[in-house]
Design an enzyme around this catalytic site. Structure first.
Site, PDB file in Angstrom:
ATOM      1  N   ASN A 205      61.803  58.398  -6.239  1.00 35.82           N
ATOM      2  CA  ASN A 205      62.558  57.784  -5.145  1.00 35.82           C
ATOM      3  C   ASN A 205      61.664  56.734  -4.503  1.00 35.82           C
ATOM      4  O   ASN A 205      60.703  57.076  -3.818  1.00 35.82           O
ATOM      5  CB  ASN A 205      62.957  58.865  -4.119  1.00 35.82           C
ATOM      6  CG  ASN A 205      63.537  58.262  -2.858  1.00 35.82           C
ATOM      7  OD1 ASN A 205      64.013  57.121  -2.862  1.00 35.82           O
ATOM      8  ND2 ASN A 205      63.527  59.025  -1.774  1.00 35.82           N
ATOM      9  N   TRP A 206      62.012  55.484  -4.717  1.00 38.36           N
ATOM     10  CA  TRP A 206      61.154  54.402  -4.213  1.00 38.36           C
ATOM     11  C   TRP A 206      61.399  54.086  -2.742  1.00 38.36           C
ATOM     12  O   TRP A 206      60.662  53.317  -2.144  1.00 38.36           O
ATOM     13  CB  TRP A 206      61.372  53.143  -5.058  1.00 38.36           C
ATOM     14  CG  TRP A 206      60.676  53.186  -6.385  1.00 38.36           C
ATOM     15  CD1 TRP A 206      59.990  54.242  -6.920  1.00 38.36           C
ATOM     16  CD2 TRP A 206      60.581  52.124  -7.328  1.00 38.36           C
ATOM     17  NE1 TRP A 206      59.479  53.894  -8.142  1.00 38.36           N
ATOM     18  CE2 TRP A 206      59.833  52.598  -8.422  1.00 38.36           C
ATOM     19  CE3 TRP A 206      61.063  50.821  -7.383  1.00 38.36           C
ATOM     20  CZ2 TRP A 206      59.543  51.816  -9.538  1.00 38.36           C
ATOM     21  CZ3 TRP A 206      60.788  50.036  -8.490  1.00 38.36           C
ATOM     22  CH2 TRP A 206      60.034  50.526  -9.560  1.00 38.36           C
ATOM     23  N   LYS A 207      62.449  54.607  -2.168  1.00 40.09           N
ATOM     24  CA  LYS A 207      62.790  54.300  -0.768  1.00 40.09           C
ATOM     25  C   LYS A 207      62.841  52.769  -0.601  1.00 40.09           C
ATOM     26  O   LYS A 207      63.229  52.076  -1.527  1.00 40.09           O
ATOM     27  CB  LYS A 207      61.806  54.945   0.196  1.00 40.09           C
ATOM     28  CG  LYS A 207      61.489  56.385  -0.165  1.00 40.09           C
ATOM     29  CD  LYS A 207      60.643  57.072   0.855  1.00 40.09           C
ATOM     30  CE  LYS A 207      60.240  58.423   0.312  1.00 40.09           C
ATOM     31  NZ  LYS A 207      59.773  59.321   1.349  1.00 40.09           N
TER      32      LYS A 207
ATOM     33  N   HIS B 194      69.388  62.568   1.501  1.00 41.01           N
ATOM     34  CA  HIS B 194      67.923  62.574   1.660  1.00 41.01           C
ATOM     35  C   HIS B 194      67.612  62.788   3.138  1.00 41.01           C
ATOM     36  O   HIS B 194      68.334  62.297   4.011  1.00 41.01           O
ATOM     37  CB  HIS B 194      67.337  61.249   1.157  1.00 41.01           C
ATOM     38  CG  HIS B 194      65.846  61.279   1.072  1.00 41.01           C
ATOM     39  ND1 HIS B 194      65.047  61.117   2.183  1.00 41.01           N
ATOM     40  CD2 HIS B 194      65.014  61.494   0.021  1.00 41.01           C
ATOM     41  CE1 HIS B 194      63.780  61.217   1.804  1.00 41.01           C
ATOM     42  NE2 HIS B 194      63.727  61.447   0.503  1.00 41.01           N
TER      43      HIS B 194
ATOM     44  N   GLU C  12      65.616  61.454   5.078  1.00 39.85           N
ATOM     45  CA  GLU C  12      65.489  60.222   5.878  1.00 39.85           C
ATOM     46  C   GLU C  12      66.868  59.691   6.256  1.00 39.85           C
ATOM     47  O   GLU C  12      67.043  59.108   7.322  1.00 39.85           O
ATOM     48  CB  GLU C  12      64.672  59.177   5.105  1.00 39.85           C
ATOM     49  CG  GLU C  12      63.195  59.555   5.081  1.00 39.85           C
ATOM     50  CD  GLU C  12      62.423  59.081   3.871  1.00 39.85           C
ATOM     51  OE1 GLU C  12      62.911  58.193   3.140  1.00 39.85           O
ATOM     52  OE2 GLU C  12      61.325  59.619   3.630  1.00 39.85           O
TER      53      GLU C  12
ATOM     54  N   GLU D  57      63.528  69.658  -0.643  1.00 40.43           N
ATOM     55  CA  GLU D  57      62.478  68.810  -0.079  1.00 40.43           C
ATOM     56  C   GLU D  57      62.179  69.250   1.348  1.00 40.43           C
ATOM     57  O   GLU D  57      62.858  68.813   2.286  1.00 40.43           O
ATOM     58  CB  GLU D  57      62.933  67.348  -0.072  1.00 40.43           C
ATOM     59  CG  GLU D  57      63.244  66.803  -1.450  1.00 40.43           C
ATOM     60  CD  GLU D  57      63.082  65.292  -1.481  1.00 40.43           C
ATOM     61  OE1 GLU D  57      62.251  64.831  -2.262  1.00 40.43           O
ATOM     62  OE2 GLU D  57      63.751  64.596  -0.717  1.00 40.43           O
TER      63      GLU D  57
ATOM     64  N   GLY E  99      56.158  62.628   2.439  1.00 40.75           N
ATOM     65  CA  GLY E  99      55.365  61.480   2.884  1.00 40.75           C
ATOM     66  C   GLY E  99      54.206  61.857   3.797  1.00 40.75           C
ATOM     67  O   GLY E  99      53.584  60.992   4.407  1.00 40.75           O
TER      68      GLY E  99
ATOM     69  N   SER F 219      55.525  65.156  -1.326  1.00 42.84           N
ATOM     70  CA  SER F 219      54.137  64.857  -1.702  1.00 42.84           C
ATOM     71  C   SER F 219      53.752  65.414  -3.072  1.00 42.84           C
ATOM     72  O   SER F 219      52.613  65.842  -3.269  1.00 42.84           O
ATOM     73  CB  SER F 219      53.160  65.339  -0.622  1.00 42.84           C
ATOM     74  OG  SER F 219      53.435  64.697   0.608  1.00 42.84           O
TER      75      SER F 219
ATOM     76  N   GLY G 233      58.221  60.648  -4.261  1.00 42.60           N
ATOM     77  CA  GLY G 233      58.279  59.418  -3.470  1.00 42.60           C
ATOM     78  C   GLY G 233      57.067  58.554  -3.760  1.00 42.60           C
ATOM     79  O   GLY G 233      57.002  57.851  -4.775  1.00 42.60           O
ATOM     80  N   GLY G 234      56.066  58.633  -2.886  1.00 40.50           N
ATOM     81  CA  GLY G 234      54.882  57.767  -2.955  1.00 40.50           C
ATOM     82  C   GLY G 234      54.259  57.635  -4.343  1.00 40.50           C
ATOM     83  O   GLY G 234      53.980  56.515  -4.788  1.00 40.50           O
TER      84      GLY G 234
HETATM   85  C1  PEP Z   1      60.956  61.751  -1.172  1.00 43.23           C
HETATM   86  O1  PEP Z   1      61.106  60.764  -0.470  1.00 43.23           O
HETATM   87  O2  PEP Z   1      61.950  62.246  -1.728  1.00 43.23           O
HETATM   88  C2  PEP Z   1      59.613  62.301  -1.337  1.00 43.23           C
HETATM   89  C3  PEP Z   1      59.492  63.471  -1.884  1.00 43.23           C
HETATM   90  O3  PEP Z   1      58.540  61.539  -0.908  1.00 43.23           O
HETATM   91  P1  PEP Z   1      56.959  61.843  -1.091  1.00 43.23           P
HETATM   92  O4  PEP Z   1      56.751  62.269  -2.508  1.00 43.23           O
HETATM   93  O5  PEP Z   1      56.303  60.550  -0.780  1.00 43.23           O
HETATM   94  O6  PEP Z   1      56.636  62.940  -0.131  1.00 43.23           O
END
Ligand code: PEP
Length: 256
Positions: free
Chosen positions: A9-11, A95, A97, A167, A173, A213, A234-235
């Site tokens: 997930n690049w956001k 999600h 966010e 999640e 994040g 993460s 994500g990251g």
């Molecule tokens: C996400 O946004 O779905 C996520 C899991 O981000 P991160 O891996 O950066 O915590």
């Protein structure tokens, strides 16, 4: 043989040109023989470029959010049909966010889910508890409520096309990852709830991803857990080397 599901997930990260560069480097690494399911969720503006560059690879593309209607006066929004038309197979729904910054409720998640299924887009529905909910011992209640309301009136046949991503919000994040056994506990809870609400067969086959993460350093221990079928990253999915390395970790677990 366990087929993992590894998604990025690049956001709101990577411009169109950065996306093109990522995809070029990703292709060069060799994607042809990958047996895991790989999905990238880039910003919508980059979807058509990504679809074109990764066309002859097994990588699938998804949208990060969709509107519940097909079209109309909803400035700035994109419909499920439009994602399908652009070459997407998947869509992220709910999600944290979106829930936190755009006031998405379980009811709206449910409406979007139905629309996605109607248009043959495969939904990855995200659920997870906040830190204060975990500390107050409310994790189970929160998860079960998100499932109950989010999946309201979804049939067993439709459930076959849904993926659930657990999640924990406190791990997204933040660099804080749920310990594999903490994640496993909630994945087990989700699987049992689906077995009870639908069937043993569906619960067994449901794919439940962990997100929060996830990175090269913890991917293996998470993927080794019984009820963790893949990762929503994500990251670490923004860096082509890290994302590819995590895919390789999944491939090695599958093949050895
Ligand atoms: C996400 O946004 O779905 C996520 C899991 O981000 P991160 O891996 O950066 O915590």
């Amino acid at each position: 043989m366990r087929k993992y599901f590894i998604a990025g997930n690049w956001k709101m990260n990577h411009s169109v040109s950065e996306t093109v560069e990522f995809c070029r480097q990703f292709r060069v690494k060799g994607l042809k023989n990958i047996s895991s399911d790989i999905v990238l969720f880039p910003p919508s503006i980059s979807i058509t470029s990504m679809v074109k560059i990764l066309e002859d690879t097994p990588v699938k593309i998804g949208g990060q959010n969709m509107h519940k209607e097909s079209n109309g006066a909803f400035t700035g929004e994109i419909s499920s049909e439009m994602f399908v038309d652009s070459g997407c197979d998947y869509i992220l729904i709910g999600h944290s966010e979106r829930r936190q910054y755009f006031n998405e409720t379980n009811e709206l998640v449910n409406q979007k889910l139905k629309k996605a299924l109607e248009t043959k887009l495969k939904p990855v529905i995200c659920i997870g508890e906040k830190l204060e909910e975990r500390e107050a011992g409310k994790t189970e209640d929160v998860i079960l409520k998100q499932l109950k309301k989010g999946l309201k009136d979804i049939t067993e046949a439709e459930m076959g096309n849904i993926i659930i991503a657990y999640e924990p919000i406190w791990a997204i994040g933040t660099g804080l990852t749920a310990k594999p056994e903490q994640a496993q506990e909630i994945h087990g809870l989700i699987r049992n709830a689906i077995k009870n609400d639908y069937s043993e067969h569906l619960g067994k086959n449901l794919r439940i991803l962990y997100g929060g993460s996830a990175k090269v350093q913890n991917a293996k221990s998470l993927l080794l857990e019984k009820d963790i079928d893949g990762l929503l990253i994500g990251g670490a999915s923004l860096k082509v080397n890290d994302f590819y390395e995590i895919i390789q970790i999944a491939e090695n677990l599958t093949n050895n």
